[in-house]
Structures are given as structure tokens and as C-alpha cells.
Scaffold this active site. Structure first.
Site, PDB file in Angstrom:
ATOM      1  N   SER A 146     -21.040  26.054  17.567  1.00 12.87           N
ATOM      2  CA  SER A 146     -20.271  24.973  16.952  1.00 12.87           C
ATOM      3  C   SER A 146     -21.137  24.222  15.926  1.00 12.87           C
ATOM      4  O   SER A 146     -21.725  24.846  15.043  1.00 12.87           O
ATOM      5  CB  SER A 146     -19.751  24.047  18.049  1.00 12.87           C
ATOM      6  OG  SER A 146     -18.870  23.099  17.535  1.00 12.87           O
ATOM      7  N   ARG A 216     -12.920  10.778  22.697  1.00  8.44           N
ATOM      8  CA  ARG A 216     -13.306  11.924  23.504  1.00  8.44           C
ATOM      9  C   ARG A 216     -12.090  12.742  23.926  1.00  8.44           C
ATOM     10  O   ARG A 216     -12.135  13.969  23.975  1.00  8.44           O
ATOM     11  CB  ARG A 216     -14.067  11.443  24.743  1.00  8.44           C
ATOM     12  CG  ARG A 216     -14.496  12.536  25.686  1.00  8.44           C
ATOM     13  CD  ARG A 216     -15.375  13.548  24.996  1.00  8.44           C
ATOM     14  NE  ARG A 216     -15.932  14.507  25.931  1.00  8.44           N
ATOM     15  CZ  ARG A 216     -16.666  15.526  25.587  1.00  8.44           C
ATOM     16  NH1 ARG A 216     -16.939  15.747  24.308  1.00  8.44           N
ATOM     17  NH2 ARG A 216     -17.149  16.343  26.478  1.00  8.44           N
ATOM     18  N   ASP A 311     -10.223  30.368  20.013  1.00 16.93           N
ATOM     19  CA  ASP A 311     -10.816  29.150  19.446  1.00 16.93           C
ATOM     20  C   ASP A 311      -9.970  28.721  18.252  1.00 16.93           C
ATOM     21  O   ASP A 311      -9.982  29.372  17.209  1.00 16.93           O
ATOM     22  CB  ASP A 311     -12.258  29.456  19.006  1.00 16.93           C
ATOM     23  CG  ASP A 311     -12.991  28.224  18.486  1.00 16.93           C
ATOM     24  OD1 ASP A 311     -12.350  27.180  18.279  1.00 16.93           O
ATOM     25  OD2 ASP A 311     -14.213  28.326  18.292  1.00 16.93           O
ATOM     26  N   HIS A 344     -12.552  26.920  22.013  1.00 16.13           N
ATOM     27  CA  HIS A 344     -13.843  26.628  21.392  1.00 16.13           C
ATOM     28  C   HIS A 344     -14.958  26.520  22.435  1.00 16.13           C
ATOM     29  O   HIS A 344     -16.096  26.932  22.190  1.00 16.13           O
ATOM     30  CB  HIS A 344     -13.725  25.317  20.607  1.00 16.13           C
ATOM     31  CG  HIS A 344     -14.907  24.994  19.756  1.00 16.13           C
ATOM     32  ND1 HIS A 344     -15.347  25.837  18.761  1.00 16.13           N
ATOM     33  CD2 HIS A 344     -15.743  23.931  19.736  1.00 16.13           C
ATOM     34  CE1 HIS A 344     -16.413  25.296  18.175  1.00 16.13           C
ATOM     35  NE2 HIS A 344     -16.664  24.157  18.749  1.00 16.13           N
ATOM     36  N   ASP A 345     -14.636  25.979  23.593  1.00 17.36           N
ATOM     37  CA  ASP A 345     -15.629  25.798  24.655  1.00 17.36           C
ATOM     38  C   ASP A 345     -16.221  27.113  25.162  1.00 17.36           C
ATOM     39  O   ASP A 345     -17.229  27.094  25.888  1.00 17.36           O
ATOM     40  CB  ASP A 345     -15.000  25.063  25.844  1.00 17.36           C
ATOM     41  CG  ASP A 345     -15.310  23.570  25.799  1.00 17.36           C
ATOM     42  OD1 ASP A 345     -16.006  23.143  24.860  1.00 17.36           O
ATOM     43  OD2 ASP A 345     -14.863  22.852  26.698  1.00 17.36           O
TER      44      ASP A 345
END
Lengths: 371, 371
Positions: A146, A216, A311, A344-345
Site C-alpha cells: 500500500s 478510521r 482490492d 486491500h488488507d
């Protein structure tokens, strides 16, 4: 077991914005041993909310395990029996490096809102000074996922001769309008929190925690895939039945609130703001009239570029833009698109194919440097 | 030129939550003329931030044009020369119908935080009473996009005999975990705004505008496609050059801030909260063990279901779930997946193929009712 260290720098650092930081410190950790010809060093760059604590744990807090501990350590894909690995908290961070919550020596008060905007280029410049201090003339590899991967890319542009390999995982060559939009929501949530006080909240004894919570939550949604959320939470109810109230009704709400509460306790809002800006600004093609290929004209490294099918923050398409630009420059590039459900994680998770791939790539690097 | 009207109801309405509203008013508008056999009435249901002002303009404010004026009017796809069209502001709204900012006759003070949670079923129940009051026993069609389309669907379940056609545009049979997550971010932004005061901000002389701004920004991102944002804004700078500050740097930031400011001026935060909850709760399959087909067992209407290829909020896949469930019940369904770049917002836009399709469908309805 690892120990965090602090490197102090007194030579002023001119940032891309034009601002100058006269002195600063970087928190870092190392794992493994630097070999005699100093050829086995690997720099790990962190993304949004991580730190220099990449692997292992602290004697005083054995539960505090490094954020990429599944990837880095003895016998792991980045094998610290063979490589000397460095984790560093970026400038502007809130985990020990000089940042908005540090005391500005010129005023004797916390930097707060006066801490400058930082870019990926600035981080790489500061990391390069740390490398120099540690006696590392050339990294075997610089690696990140990332925003960390953006730093890997930037290393090949800023210091083409100072690394042999760049690992660029779950990356994009710049943020899309949608990516920027999500960042802007996060920033507005923080900046408009009455406890923000223009970033000088330390002196007001407040914390813009409400804003940071919302920031967040927004971010978190973009890290997970729609499918992953569906299979993990779906429409599961928190208490088994509907209450028709503003209490937590669905599991996904409970999860997001919990994550946001936790994050807003330990993370600094000013750092969060600056990291989102660094993301927004990253755009190596910008200075080349939008031509990404030209940005890599001096690049010498070999590359492993990895993307993940689900992602949607930095989709495989975006990684392919990077691969294309590198190939235009006849760089050696290995590209893998990993089928993974986690969005994405995924770059942080222990996916077997992904880890086998990184293992194989580091085997090759190890062979080159004879470790 | 149109005039808004108010219909008052004094028979208590029991909501799905169990709460009861003893008396309430609904703001509505009509366009065109009800024919002699009362067979040409069309109900338009609104989505998140719209109202009963569907088409035309007001004498006192000619610039205030109805939100679906490109679709509804003389000679338009829903031709008000042939159909009698009704727009209604939903219960809990902030455009004239009884809602959180109305005075609760039992206390003499604004409902505020005590206004109950409302569901799509409740809206349809209230709309059905309005229909009765207007002497409409059966609608030629009930039509909506997004949350409006959920109301169309609910009409076919709650009152299967009271409509001949349902137009279900850019819809989903329920929200995904990701959809709920975005709603929850919006709600948390509002609820944690210090000016919210548990929803009783009218009496405090405040408005949770900061929270509502952030809520709107999050929502707005999900209405547009990534591609649309890219082509409309991309990475265009607001002032032609980078400033490295927290001022507006990119056009997309400027756009979002402007939209959010505008919205937070005219929309009521309590209404926004309740509308997001109505979205979360909508799930006709829930009472049938998750079996959507069984939810439509009594449905009699014919359907036009429309989705848009770039809608990532309610993707075509979700519309196909609806179509499948309807076909399981041997309903007459026309389904069209329109290739459009605009994301979820496409249902509001003047896309030629989309409008031709609706025109053709209403031609068929007109032929049936001889208008």
C-alpha cells in the site's frame, strides 16, 4: 524479542513542500544480522497506521507483536536468518519518530498543527539518511504494501543505485479521485471536530477522537472487500433480533465501532491527517507531464509487483499501470495477481500463495547476495 | 407550475418498531389529471434526500425544479398529459411531512430524538392512506429509484392488489454489509457531533452540521462511480499548482466540500439518520428465512427492473436477485441493465436509452388504462 531504537539527525531536512525540519529522530528496529559485505539489508516501509515495529515482540509487552510478523522473521518469507531487516517509523509518525506530537525545539511546545505536510519523497529522504547512519550503502531490497509500496517505488526513483530489488505490493501509481475523496472525508471529520483546535489539541488537553473514529471507519471500509464483509458479517444481527433503535443493530456496525474506538485511543490525529496527504500527493508521473514511464527512467532495481483480485482501493489494474511503466524502461519485473477474497488488507494476511511467492523471490535475492 | 399540499391523518399509525404516531401530515404534490375511472395514477417514491417535489417548479421560486423533472412532466417518459402523478414526502422527512423537526402534539415540543425509527413498510402504509384519501384504489404504477425502488417493491408485498406495475430502478433486495457500514459511518459522524444533543438540537439552537457534512460526503462518494469521478475530476488541482497544505488541493475535495456544505444547510440530520436506518432495515426476505422468492408470493404487479452497469452501491447483480425472485413467482418482469458511466446516480440522470425504456414501458401502461 526486539528492541526499538532511536536515531537522531541534526542536519536539516528540506521537505518537498519547502519547509525545513532542523533536527529530528527516527524510531527503528532491526532483525537479523548485517553480513560482512553489507549486502543483505532489507528495508520495510510501513503504510497508514503501522510503525517501525514490523516483527517480533517486546520483552516488556510480549503481546505487542509486529504488524508484519507473519511475513518477517526466522524461517519466514523474509527470513531474518538470512537477511538484516530494518523497520522504521516514518517522519511525522506517532510511534517514536519526530512528528506533530513531538516537542518543536524552536518553540519548546508540541509541533501540533505547525508540523509540515510530509510526502513519500520526504520519507524516503529520511530513510536514506538512516541507511547511511547504519552503514548500508545499498539495500538488497526495499519492501512495502500500500503506502509502504509507494515508498519502495520512490526509492527506485530517488536513489536508483541504493537498492537491488523493490517489492511493490497492493500499490497504485497515484490515488484516484475516489481514493482522494475518501481521504478528504477522513480529514474533514478530524478537522471539524471541535476538539481539534487547529491541530494544537495537545495544549488544550483534548483529542479529536470523534473525528478520528469516523476517519478510521471510512478507511476501514475501503480496506476490506465487499465480499469479505459479506462473508464475515453479512446482515448478521448483533443481538439476534431487531431492536429498531440507534443502538448497534448489525454485527458490521459493532465491528466498525470497536475498531474505531481502539484506533482513536492510540493513534494521533495530526499524523493521520499528514499520512492521508502523503497518499494524495504521491504521483511520480506528475513531474513528467503525467507520463509514468518517464518517472522510472533512472530506475535500476528489479521488481516484484503483487496485487490482489478483490482490492478495490488499489485494484490490480493500478498495479498493471506500474508494471507497464517499468517494462517500458526494460526493468526486470515479476508481476503476480493473487486471487484473494480479503480486499486491500490481503497484503497483511497470511495467504499461502502470496507468501510462497515472496519466499521464492527472497530465495533469489539470497542467492544473489550469497546469504 | 405546481403547488405543494398537505394531507392530515388523525388515525394512529402503528409502526413496524411498535411505536405509534397518533397524528401526522404528509406533504404531497400532484401533476396531471386523474381520469374518470381513476386508472391513471402513478406514485413516485423518493430516495434519500429528495421530497414530494418531483417535477415542475413553484410560482414563488421558479428555480426550485423537481428532483425528477427530466423523467416526469408533459411529454416526458412519465407523461403527465396521460398520467396523474403523485409525489409525497415520506413520514419522518424534513420537507413538510411530519418528522423529527415537527412539533409533537403530545409534548408541544419538537419530536427531535424521540421521533421513532421508520421503515420502508411504514412509508408504504402511510402512502396507502394518502392514496385512499385521494380516492385512488389502484395505482397504474408505483415507481422509484434506489430507496424509492425499495418502496415500489414493498408496495407489491404490502398491497399486492393496489398497483398494476412496479418500477424498480437501481435497487437492491437489502443492503450489503458494506452498504450498512457506510450508513453507520454517516450516523456516527452525526451522533457524535457535540451539536447533536441526542437529536434534540432544535431546542439547543444548534445543528449538527459538521456531522451532517461528513455524512453527506461519504454518501456522495457511493453515488458516483469511480470512473465518473475519474473523468469528471481525476487528479485536477483546484488552483493549478500544489500548495502542500490542508487547503483544498484537488478539485474533488472542493466538489465534495461544496456539496456537503449545501446539503448540511437544508437537510435535517434527524431525518438523515432515520432514512439510513430505513435502508438498513429493508429486507423483505428476512421474515421468510432469507428466501426472497417467498417474500413475493402474493405479488400481482408487472415489473420493470432497471440497473446500471457502474452502480457499485446497488450493483446489477443485486437487481438480478430481485428479478430471479420475481420470476420464481411467475411475475411478468422486464429487466434492463443499462450501460451508463454515472454509478448509482444514473437513475436520476437523463440517459437516452434509460429514458426511452421508461417511455416505452409507460406507453404500454397507458394502452392498458386507455389514456
Amino acid at each position: 524479542m526486539v528492541t526499538a531504537r532511536l536515531a537522531r539527525f541534526t542536519e536539516p531536512l528540506r521537505l518537498k513542500s519547502g519547509a525545513v525540519i532542523n533536527e529530528y529522530a527516527l524510531a527503528y528496529e532491526t532483525y537479523g544480522t548485517l553480513n560482512s559485505d553489507r549486502s543483505n539489508a532489507v528495508l520495510i516501509c510501513h503504510a497508514l497506521n503501522a510503525s517501525h515495529h514490523v516483527a517480533g515482540w517486546y520483552a516488556e509487552d510480549p503481546k505487542d507483536i509486529g504488524w508484519w510478523d507473519n511475513m518477517i522473521g526466522p524461517g519466514k518469507p523474509v527470513d531474518t536468518n538470512r537477511f538484516f531487516v530494518i523497520g522504521v517509523n516514518n517522519l511525522g509518525g506517532c510511534h517514536g519518530s519526530t512528528g506533530p506530537c513531538s516537542i518543536n525545539p524552536q518553540t519548546g511546545r508540541p509541533w501540533g498543527g505547525s508540523f509540515p505536510v510530509i510526502t513519500v519523497e520526504d520519507w524516503v529522504a529520511a530513510q536514506a539518511r538512516l541507511a547511511e547512519k547504519l552503514g548500508i550503502g545499498q539495500f538488497a531490497a526495499v519492501m512495502g504494501g500500500s503506502l509502504g509500496a509507494m515508498q519502495s517505488l520512490q526509492w527506485t526513483i530517488s536513489h536508483p543505485e541504493k537498492l537491488r530489488h523493490a517489492l511493490v505490493i497492493a500499490c497504485a501509481p497515484n490515488l484516484s479521485a475516489q481514493n482522494i475523496a475518501f481521504n478528504e472525508v477522513a480529514r474533514q471529520a478530524i478537522i471539524t471536530d471541535p476538539d481539534f483546535h487547529g491541530g494544537n489539541y495537545y495544549e488544550h488537553g483534548t483529542k479529536p477522537q470523534r473525528g478520528l473514529r469516523v476517519a478510521r471507519m471510512v478507511g476501514h471500509i475501503t480496506y476490506l472487500s465487499d465480499d469479505e464483509m459479506a462473508s464475515k458479517f453479512g446482515r448478521q444481527l448483533k443481538n439476534g433480533k431487531l431492536t429498531y433503535s440507534f443502538d448497534t443493530e448489525f454485527q458490521i456496525e459493532s465491528y466498525l465501532r470497536y475498531q474505531a474506538d481502539k484506533f482513536s485511543e492510540y493513534f494521533d490525529a495530526n499524523t493521520y491527517l499528514r499520512i492521508t496527504k502523503a497518499l494524495d500527493y504521491f504521483d511520480p508521473a506528475f513531474e513528467h507531464g503525467g507520463n509514468l514511464s518517464r518517472a522510472f527512467a533512472r530506475t535500476q532495481a528489479s521488481f516484484l509487483v503483487v496485487s490482489f483480485t478483490t482490492d478495490w482501493r488499489f485494484s490490480p489494474e493500478r498495479s498493471r499501470e506500474i508494471v507497464k511503466a517499468l517494462l517500458d524502461n526494460r526493468c526486470r519485473v515479476t508481476y503476480a495477481e493473487i486471487e484473494a477474497p480479503h480486499g486491500h488488507d490481503a497484503f497483511l494476511l497470511d495467504d499461502e500463495r502470496y507468501h510462497r511467492l515472496v519466499t521464492a523471490y527472497f530465495d533469489r535475492i539470497a542467492a544473489e547476495c550469497g546469504t
